[in-house]
Design an enzyme around this catalytic site. Structure first.
Site, mmCIF file in Angstrom:
data_model
loop_
_atom_site.group_PDB
_atom_site.id
_atom_site.type_symbol
_atom_site.label_atom_id
_atom_site.label_comp_id
_atom_site.label_asym_id
_atom_site.label_seq_id
_atom_site.Cartn_x
_atom_site.Cartn_y
_atom_site.Cartn_z
ATOM 1 N N PHE A 150 0.811 -1.219 0.000
ATOM 2 C CA PHE A 150 0.000 0.000 0.000
ATOM 3 C C PHE A 150 0.841 1.265 0.000
ATOM 4 O O PHE A 150 0.355 2.328 -0.371
ATOM 5 C CB PHE A 150 -0.937 0.010 1.227
ATOM 6 C CG PHE A 150 -0.265 0.447 2.505
ATOM 7 C CD1 PHE A 150 -0.116 1.799 2.807
ATOM 8 C CD2 PHE A 150 0.244 -0.482 3.404
ATOM 9 C CE1 PHE A 150 0.518 2.200 3.977
ATOM 10 C CE2 PHE A 150 0.873 -0.091 4.568
ATOM 11 C CZ PHE A 150 1.018 1.262 4.855
ATOM 12 N N LYS A 174 -1.226 -6.943 -9.319
ATOM 13 C CA LYS A 174 -2.217 -7.052 -8.242
ATOM 14 C C LYS A 174 -1.801 -6.022 -7.189
ATOM 15 O O LYS A 174 -0.989 -6.295 -6.322
ATOM 16 C CB LYS A 174 -2.189 -8.471 -7.660
ATOM 17 C CG LYS A 174 -3.474 -8.955 -6.990
ATOM 18 C CD LYS A 174 -3.952 -8.096 -5.838
ATOM 19 C CE LYS A 174 -3.128 -8.221 -4.585
ATOM 20 N NZ LYS A 174 -3.466 -7.194 -3.570
ATOM 21 N N GLU A 177 -4.984 -3.666 -2.030
ATOM 22 C CA GLU A 177 -6.425 -3.400 -2.002
ATOM 23 C C GLU A 177 -6.749 -2.173 -1.140
ATOM 24 O O GLU A 177 -7.893 -1.732 -1.088
ATOM 25 C CB GLU A 177 -7.193 -4.634 -1.515
ATOM 26 C CG GLU A 177 -6.900 -5.092 -0.091
ATOM 27 C CD GLU A 177 -5.667 -6.002 0.035
ATOM 28 O OE1 GLU A 177 -4.666 -5.744 -0.658
ATOM 29 O OE2 GLU A 177 -5.711 -6.940 0.851
ATOM 30 N N ARG A 178 -5.719 -1.627 -0.446
ATOM 31 C CA ARG A 178 -6.004 -0.463 0.400
ATOM 32 C C ARG A 178 -5.982 0.844 -0.387
ATOM 33 O O ARG A 178 -6.636 1.807 -0.011
ATOM 34 C CB ARG A 178 -5.004 -0.417 1.554
ATOM 35 C CG ARG A 178 -5.290 -1.549 2.545
ATOM 36 C CD ARG A 178 -4.477 -1.440 3.781
ATOM 37 N NE ARG A 178 -3.421 -2.425 3.789
ATOM 38 C CZ ARG A 178 -2.527 -2.549 4.745
ATOM 39 N NH1 ARG A 178 -2.547 -1.733 5.765
ATOM 40 N NH2 ARG A 178 -1.596 -3.474 4.680
ATOM 41 N N SER A 227 5.226 -7.034 3.260
ATOM 42 C CA SER A 227 5.800 -7.340 4.575
ATOM 43 C C SER A 227 6.538 -8.686 4.524
ATOM 44 O O SER A 227 6.248 -9.538 3.676
ATOM 45 C CB SER A 227 4.680 -7.394 5.610
ATOM 46 O OG SER A 227 3.733 -8.379 5.234
ATOM 47 N N CYS A 282 9.462 1.737 3.221
ATOM 48 C CA CYS A 282 10.370 0.624 3.531
ATOM 49 C C CYS A 282 11.786 1.124 3.734
ATOM 50 O O CYS A 282 12.633 0.408 4.243
ATOM 51 C CB CYS A 282 10.337 -0.406 2.420
ATOM 52 S SG CYS A 282 10.923 0.283 0.878
ATOM 53 N N GLU A 394 9.169 -4.234 12.763
ATOM 54 C CA GLU A 394 8.904 -3.107 11.870
ATOM 55 C C GLU A 394 7.567 -2.498 12.291
ATOM 56 O O GLU A 394 6.544 -3.188 12.273
ATOM 57 C CB GLU A 394 8.822 -3.587 10.423
ATOM 58 C CG GLU A 394 8.568 -2.462 9.452
ATOM 59 C CD GLU A 394 8.389 -2.928 8.014
ATOM 60 O OE1 GLU A 394 7.678 -3.929 7.798
ATOM 61 O OE2 GLU A 394 8.953 -2.291 7.121
HETATM 62 P P1 NAD Z 1 1.413 -6.649 2.970
HETATM 63 O O1 NAD Z 1 2.435 -7.717 3.046
HETATM 64 O O2 NAD Z 1 0.284 -6.651 3.917
HETATM 65 O O3 NAD Z 1 0.729 -6.666 1.509
HETATM 66 C C1 NAD Z 1 1.505 -6.682 0.316
HETATM 67 C C2 NAD Z 1 0.688 -7.359 -0.778
HETATM 68 O O4 NAD Z 1 0.430 -8.713 -0.399
HETATM 69 C C3 NAD Z 1 -0.667 -6.708 -1.023
HETATM 70 O O5 NAD Z 1 -0.903 -6.664 -2.415
HETATM 71 C C4 NAD Z 1 -1.644 -7.642 -0.325
HETATM 72 O O6 NAD Z 1 -2.900 -7.688 -0.951
HETATM 73 C C5 NAD Z 1 -0.961 -8.986 -0.424
HETATM 74 N N1 NAD Z 1 -1.264 -9.860 0.723
HETATM 75 C C6 NAD Z 1 -1.595 -9.479 1.980
HETATM 76 N N2 NAD Z 1 -1.775 -10.566 2.759
HETATM 77 C C7 NAD Z 1 -1.544 -11.638 1.981
HETATM 78 C C8 NAD Z 1 -1.554 -13.044 2.217
HETATM 79 N N3 NAD Z 1 -1.843 -13.555 3.404
HETATM 80 N N4 NAD Z 1 -1.249 -13.865 1.193
HETATM 81 C C9 NAD Z 1 -0.942 -13.366 -0.020
HETATM 82 N N5 NAD Z 1 -0.921 -12.046 -0.292
HETATM 83 C C10 NAD Z 1 -1.215 -11.198 0.682
HETATM 84 O O7 NAD Z 1 2.205 -5.253 2.995
HETATM 85 P P2 NAD Z 1 1.602 -3.791 3.119
HETATM 86 O O8 NAD Z 1 1.094 -3.582 4.502
HETATM 87 O O9 NAD Z 1 0.691 -3.500 1.980
HETATM 88 O O10 NAD Z 1 2.912 -2.913 2.883
HETATM 89 C C11 NAD Z 1 3.816 -2.580 3.894
HETATM 90 C C12 NAD Z 1 4.970 -3.535 3.936
HETATM 91 O O11 NAD Z 1 5.637 -3.554 2.675
HETATM 92 C C13 NAD Z 1 6.035 -3.149 4.942
HETATM 93 O O12 NAD Z 1 6.477 -4.302 5.603
HETATM 94 C C14 NAD Z 1 7.142 -2.560 4.093
HETATM 95 O O13 NAD Z 1 8.441 -2.609 4.639
HETATM 96 C C15 NAD Z 1 7.044 -3.404 2.880
HETATM 97 N N6 NAD Z 1 7.681 -2.776 1.739
HETATM 98 C C16 NAD Z 1 8.900 -3.247 1.370
HETATM 99 C C17 NAD Z 1 9.568 -2.656 0.319
HETATM 100 C C18 NAD Z 1 10.906 -3.161 -0.100
HETATM 101 O O14 NAD Z 1 11.374 -2.724 -1.126
HETATM 102 N N7 NAD Z 1 11.546 -4.052 0.608
HETATM 103 C C19 NAD Z 1 8.985 -1.581 -0.367
HETATM 104 C C20 NAD Z 1 7.724 -1.131 0.039
HETATM 105 C C21 NAD Z 1 7.082 -1.736 1.107
#
Ligand code: NAD
Length: 509
Positions: A150, A174, A177-178, A227, A282, A394
Site C-alpha cells: 500500500f 495485483k 487493495e487499500r 511485509s 520501507c 517493523e
Molecule cells: P502486505 O504484506 O500486507 O501486503 C503486500 C501485498 O500482499 C498486497 O498486495 C496484499 O494484498 C498482499 N497480501 C496481503 N496478505 C496476503 C496473504 N496472506 N497472502 C498473499 N498475499 C497477501 O504489505 P503492506 O502492509 O501493503 O505494505 C507494507 C509492507 O511492505 C512493509 O512491511 C514494508 O516494509 C514493505 N515494503 C517493502 C519494500 C521493499 O522494497 N523491501 C517496499 C515497500 C514496502
C-alpha cells in the site's frame, strides 16, 4: 452510493464479476470513499488469459518499437503527474509533494526501460573453435505477475512492469487493495500511449487473488513487495509452483550518528526520513543509533521540539509535513507499539498518541484525533534496548527509536544483528569510518550522510537478510536479468570440410 473501482484487463476498465469487496478509505476523514473488488478465481483466469494472449505479438515486437511506446508513456505520465499524485494521496494519506516525488521516481524506471535495445544487447564470440561462433542473448519469460504494497501505490508497481514489458513480457499487476486506484490509471495511460491491449493488466484482490496468480500454470514469474511474513510465504509458494520469484520484505533501517557528524544536517535527515510519509516507507529510518551519550543527549534536545511541532494534516493542507496513516486498523497497530514501548521501559520523549491534525493555534503536534481520520502524532523514544518490540519489529509508523551505543563497533553490531537488512546510513565526517561501514554492514542499500539511500532507476533496489527472498533485486540491470532468461547459441555453417563423428566431449581444438 459508494463507487466501485474497476479492474483493468485486455486494455480496458472491466467491472467486477465476483461478489467480494473491500473498503477504500479517505484516511484524512476516516470515511469510506470506494469499494474495491476482491478477485475470484475466474477473474484471475481472465486476467492471466489476457496477458497470455498478448504475449506472442508483444515478444515479437522489436525492442526499439517497444522503447518508442515507453518514450511516449513516460511523457504521458509526466503530463498526468498531478492527477496521479492526487489519486495516491487521496487513498494513502501522504502529502501531495511526497506523492508527486514517488510518482517521479516511478517514471524514472520507465526512462530506464526506454534503453531496452541497448540493455538487451547480447554477447558474441567469433571462432570459439574452428569454424564455430558462439553468442548469447536474453529472451522474455512470458506472463509476469506483480504484487505490491500500500505504501507506494504507483512507484512500486513501476519498479516492476516497465522493465518487464520492455523485455517483451506481459504483466498482471495485483496492487494493494487499500489504495488500488493509481494502478488502474497508470495502466490506462500506458494503453493511451500505444501499449497493446493485454500487455499490462490490473487485477484487484486479496490473498485469494494472490494465491490464484502464483499457482496459475500460465504465470512464469512473480515479483512481490510487502511485509516479510507474506514475502516469505509468496516466495516459498511461487518457487514450489516452479515460478521465478523475487520477494522484497520489511525493514528496520538504522541511522548511525558518529560523534563527528554534522548535527544540524543529521537532525534534518532524521526528521524527513523518520516522519515523512508518516514512517510508512520501507526505507524510513526507524532507529537512530547515537554513538556516545553526548551525541544522544544533543539529538534528543534538538529532535524533541521538531517532532512536537510537526505540522500534521490531510493532503489538501499545503503546510502538512505528515499525513494520516493508511487505515484505522494500521493506526491502532502503530499506537499499540507505542504502548508496548512504554510498558517495556523505553523513555517516550514525545508522545503522539491521541494527536490529530494541526489546526491554527494548536502549534503543531498538538491537535486531537477526535474528528475522525487515521492520525497519529510523531513519537520519539530514547533509551531503547535491542530486546524491546519497538526495536525488533517493523512498526511502519511515525515512531523513531533512539538507541545509545558506546562505540562504533557496538553500533555496527546492532545493524548487523538485526533480522532486516534493507537500508542503513551513517552520518560522519570521517571517510575511514564511512568506508568501514559500507564494507562491513550486512545491508543491501547504504547511505553515507544520505538518510534514504534509494538507488536510482539505473541501479537496482533490494535488501539483504529477511528483507529479500530470491536472487534478484528490482529495476536497473538486476530487473532486466530477472525478467529475461539467457540463451546461448553455438553455430557452424557448412564449409565443405567433412568431420568424422567425435565420441569425446568437444574441446576448443
Ligand atoms: P502486505 O504484506 O500486507 O501486503 C503486500 C501485498 O500482499 C498486497 O498486495 C496484499 O494484498 C498482499 N497480501 C496481503 N496478505 C496476503 C496473504 N496472506 N497472502 C498473499 N498475499 C497477501 O504489505 P503492506 O502492509 O501493503 O505494505 C507494507 C509492507 O511492505 C512493509 O512491511 C514494508 O516494509 C514493505 N515494503 C517493502 C519494500 C521493499 O522494497 N523491501 C517496499 C515497500 C514496502
Amino acid at each position: 452510493m459508494t463507487a466501485t473501482i474497476d479492474h483493468f484487463v485486455g486494455g480496458e476498465r472491466v467491472a467486477a464479476s465476483g461478489n467480494r469487496f473491500g473498503d477504500v478509505f479517505d484516511p484524512a476523514s476516516g470515511a469510506v470513499r470506494a469499494r474495491v473488488p476482491l478477485a475470484s478465481e475466474s477473474e484471475v483466469d481472465t486476467a492471466v488469459a489476457a496477458a497470455r494472449a498478448a504475449f506472442p505479438d508483444w515478444a515479437a515486437t522489436a525492442p526499439p518499437a517497444r522503447a518508442r511506446i515507453l518514450f511516449r508513456y513516460q511523457m504521458q505520465l509526466r503530463d498526468h503527474i498531478d492527477e496521479l499524485a492526487r489519486i495516491v494521496s487521496s487513498e494513502h494519506g501522504k502529502t501531495l509533494d511526497d506523492a508527486r516525488g514517488s510518482v517521479t521516481r516511478g517514471i524514472e524506471v520507465v526512462e530506464f526501460a526506454c534503453g531496452i535495445p541497448q540493455l538487451l544487447k547480447g554477447e558474441h564470440n567469433e571462432g570459439v573453435a574452428s569454424g564455430i561462433d558462439s553468442y548469447s542473448f536474453r529472451q522474455p519469460l512470458g506472463v509476469c505477475v506483480g504484487i505490491t504494497p500500500f505504501n507506494f501505490p504507483a512507484m512500486v508497481p513501476m519498479w516492476m512492469f516497465p522493465v518487464a514489458i520492455a523485455c517483451g513480457n506481459t504483466f498482471v499487476l495485483k496492487p494493494s487493495e487499500r489504495d488500488p486506484s493509481a494502478a488502474v490509471r497508470i495502466a490506462e495511460l500506458a494503453v493511451e500511449a500505444g501499449l497493446p491491449a493485454g500487455v499490462l493488466n490490473v487485477l484487484h484482490g486479496d490473498r485469494e487473488a494472490v494465491d490464484g496468480l502464483i499457482a496459475h500454470p500460465e504465470v512464469d514469474a512473480v515479483s512481490f513487495v510487502g511485509s516479510t511474513p507474506i514475502a516469505e510465504r509468496v516466495y516459498r509458494a511461487a518457487s514450489q509452483a516452479g515460478k521465478r520469484v523475487q520477494a522484497l520484505g520489511g525493514a528496520k533501517n538504522h541511522l548511525v550518528v558518529m560523534p563527528d557528524a554534522d548535527l544540524d544536517q543529521t537532525v534534518e535527515a532524521l526528521m524527513g526520513s523518520a516522519y515523512g510519509s508518516a514512517g510508512e516507507r520501507c526505507m524510513a529510518v526507524s532507529v537512530a543509533v547515537a554513538v556516545g551519550d553526548d551525541v544522544a543527549d544533543a539529538l534528543v534536545e534538538r529532535l524533541s521540539p521538531r517532532v512536537r511541532d510537526l505540522h500534521i494534516g490531510g493532503f489538501e493542507d499545503p503546510q502538512a509535513e505528515m499525513g494520516p496513516l493508511v487505515t484505522g486498523a494500521h493506526r491502532n497497530r502503530v499506537r499499540g507499539y507505542v504502548d508496548a514501548g512504554v510498558e517495556e521501559g523505553a523513555e517516550l520523549v514525545v508522545d503522539g498518541r491521541g494527536v490529530g491534525p494541526t489546526t491554527a493555534g494548536n502549534g503543531g503536534n498538538g491537535g486531537t484525533d477526535s474528528d475522525g481520520g487515521f492520525f497519529l502524532g510523531g513519537c520519539l523514544f530514547d533509551r531503547v534496548q535491542p530486546q524491546m518490540s519497538i526495536y525488533t519489529d517493523e512498526i511502519f509508523g511515525p515512531v523513531l527509536s533512539l538507541v545509545r551505543a558506546k562505540s562504533y563497533e557496538e553500533a555496527l553490531t546492532l545493524v548487523n544483528d538485526h533480522e532486516y537488512g534493507n537500508g542503513a546510513a551513517i552520518f560522519t565526517r570521517d571517510g575511514d569510518t564511512a568506508r568501514d561501514f559500507t564494507t562491513r554492514a550486512k545491508i543491501g542499500m547504504i547511505g553515507v550522510n544520505v538518510p534514504i539511500p534509494v538507488p536510482s532507476a539505473f541501479h537496482s533496489f533490494g535488501g539483504w537478510k529477511r528483507s529479500l527472498f530470491g536472487d534478484h533485486y528490482m529495476h536497473g540491470p538486476e530487473g532486466v536479468r530477472f525478467y529475461t532468461r539467457l540463451k546461448t547459441i553455438t553455430q557452424r555453417w557448412p564449409s565443405g570440410v567433412r568431420e568424422q563423428a567425435d565420441f569425446s566431449i568437444p574441446t576448443h581444438r
